[in-house]
Design a protein around this motif. Structure first.
Motif, short mmCIF file in Angstrom:
data_model
loop_
_atom_site.label_atom_id
_atom_site.label_comp_id
_atom_site.label_asym_id
_atom_site.label_seq_id
_atom_site.Cartn_x
_atom_site.Cartn_y
_atom_site.Cartn_z
N UNK A 142 5.54 -6.21 -13.46
CA UNK A 142 4.18 -6.72 -13.63
C UNK A 142 3.62 -7.08 -12.26
N UNK A 143 2.33 -7.24 -12.20
CA UNK A 143 1.69 -7.56 -10.92
C UNK A 143 2.22 -8.86 -10.33
N UNK A 163 -1.27 6.68 -0.70
CA UNK A 163 -1.84 6.08 -1.91
C UNK A 163 -3.20 5.46 -1.65
N UNK A 164 -3.30 4.69 -0.56
CA UNK A 164 -4.55 3.97 -0.28
C UNK A 164 -5.66 4.92 0.17
N UNK A 165 -5.29 6.05 0.74
CA UNK A 165 -6.30 7.02 1.19
C UNK A 165 -7.01 7.70 0.02
N UNK A 171 -10.16 -2.01 -2.92
CA UNK A 171 -10.01 -3.32 -3.55
C UNK A 171 -9.05 -4.13 -2.67
N UNK A 172 -8.84 -5.42 -2.95
CA UNK A 172 -7.96 -6.23 -2.10
C UNK A 172 -6.58 -5.59 -1.91
N UNK A 173 -6.03 -5.76 -0.73
CA UNK A 173 -4.79 -5.10 -0.35
C UNK A 173 -3.63 -5.46 -1.27
N UNK A 180 -1.61 -2.02 -8.59
CA UNK A 180 -1.89 -0.62 -8.93
C UNK A 180 -0.77 0.32 -8.51
N UNK A 181 -0.21 0.14 -7.32
CA UNK A 181 0.89 1.00 -6.90
C UNK A 181 2.10 0.81 -7.81
N UNK A 182 2.24 -0.40 -8.30
CA UNK A 182 3.35 -0.74 -9.20
C UNK A 182 3.36 0.20 -10.41
N UNK A 183 2.17 0.58 -10.87
CA UNK A 183 2.03 1.42 -12.05
C UNK A 183 1.99 2.91 -11.70
#
Length: 264
Positions: A142-143, A163-165, A171-173, A180-183
């Motif tokens: 979970x986040x 991913x961020x590109x 959105x906030x880092x 989001x990367x977690x998912x």
């Protein structure tokens, strides 16, 4: 392992705090001069990031870019691992054993959150114990917000940068990395238990001596609202309890559990 602390050049009090904190644990580190709002356009262009459509304040974008520049540095300098920290953290027991070598890091651990931010998170019940330490790694499910302290492998830095590109609206880092990367990300995100660091405003609560320069901008962007809580009906109470039961059952099947994230 190379350790970097993101800090504004003008943040004298914070820099003194960090120098004292790392010195008492005999840990080598370098300050990374934080990106300032006047530089965000040129830095974002160099990194290939789109900041035009973001709702973030300039100071928040500058914070985000400071982290991303260090990801790029890890790649450019071909670092096996990089430790990235913010300048208001406190370090815990055995910090030297954790942050002065990389022998303890499993081969499949490319993104490791080493700070305590939320008091509880959902995580895998399977764990990997860190040799000669009272700590372990668990996969986050979970986040878990905050970017006060984390470790990336070279592959982890490349994965996060790619991913961020993809974002057309940043959105906030911490939401990108630890929500989001977690998912959607390529690699698992691991949490150190107990955490090796914690930000001052969490540890000290209302007695912090290192107030965040981003706090006001974040509040302004989010706005404020008053929540009015209604007394739940009997039907809602029953539904809530049934949902809780089935949620716990599903977590058991997935070998997941709510765990406390402590700083030690």
């Amino acid at each position: 392992m190379k350790n970097y602390v993101i800090s504004l050049v003008s943040a004298n009090e914070r820099r003194e705090h960090i120098t004292s904190e790392f010195s008492k644990h005999a840990i080598k580190f370098s300050f990374f001069d934080a990106i300032t709002p006047d530089l965000i356009s040129s830095v974002a262009k160099d990194l290939g990031l789109d900041i035009v459509n973001s709702d973030l304040r300039n100071s928040e974008i500058a914070c985000l870019l400071s982290h991303v520049v260090l990801w790029q540095k890890a790649i450019d300098d071909n670092l096996d691992y990089i430790g990235i920290f913010e300048d208001d953290i406190h370090l815990g027991e055995q910090a030297n054993k954790i942050l002065s070598n990389t022998n303890w890091i499993p081969d499949n651990a490319h993104i490791i959150k080493v700070e305590a931010f939320y008091p509880k998170v959902l995580a895998s019940i399977r764990s990997s114990f860190i040799p000669t330490s009272n700590r372990k790694l668990v996969a986050l499910k979970s986040k878990h917000m905050g970017t006060g302290g984390y470790i990336l492998s070279n592959s982890g830095a490349k994965a996060l940068l790619a991913f961020i590109k993809e974002y057309k609206k940043l959105i906030p880092i911490d939401h990108i990395m630890f929500k989001e990367y977690l998912v959607k990300g390529e690699y698992k995100v691991y949490q150190m238990m107990p955490a090796i660091c914690i930000q001052d405003f969490i540890l000290m609560r209302n007695n912090t001596t290192l107030p965040s320069y981003l706090a006001e901008d974040r509040k302004a962007r989010k706005g404020s609202c008053i929540k009015i809580e209604e007394k739940p009906s009997l039907h809602k109470k029953i539904t809530r309890e049934l949902t809780r039961f089935f949620t716990q059952f599903i977590r058991l099947l997935k070998a997941e559990a709510i765990v406390k994230v402590k700083f030690k």
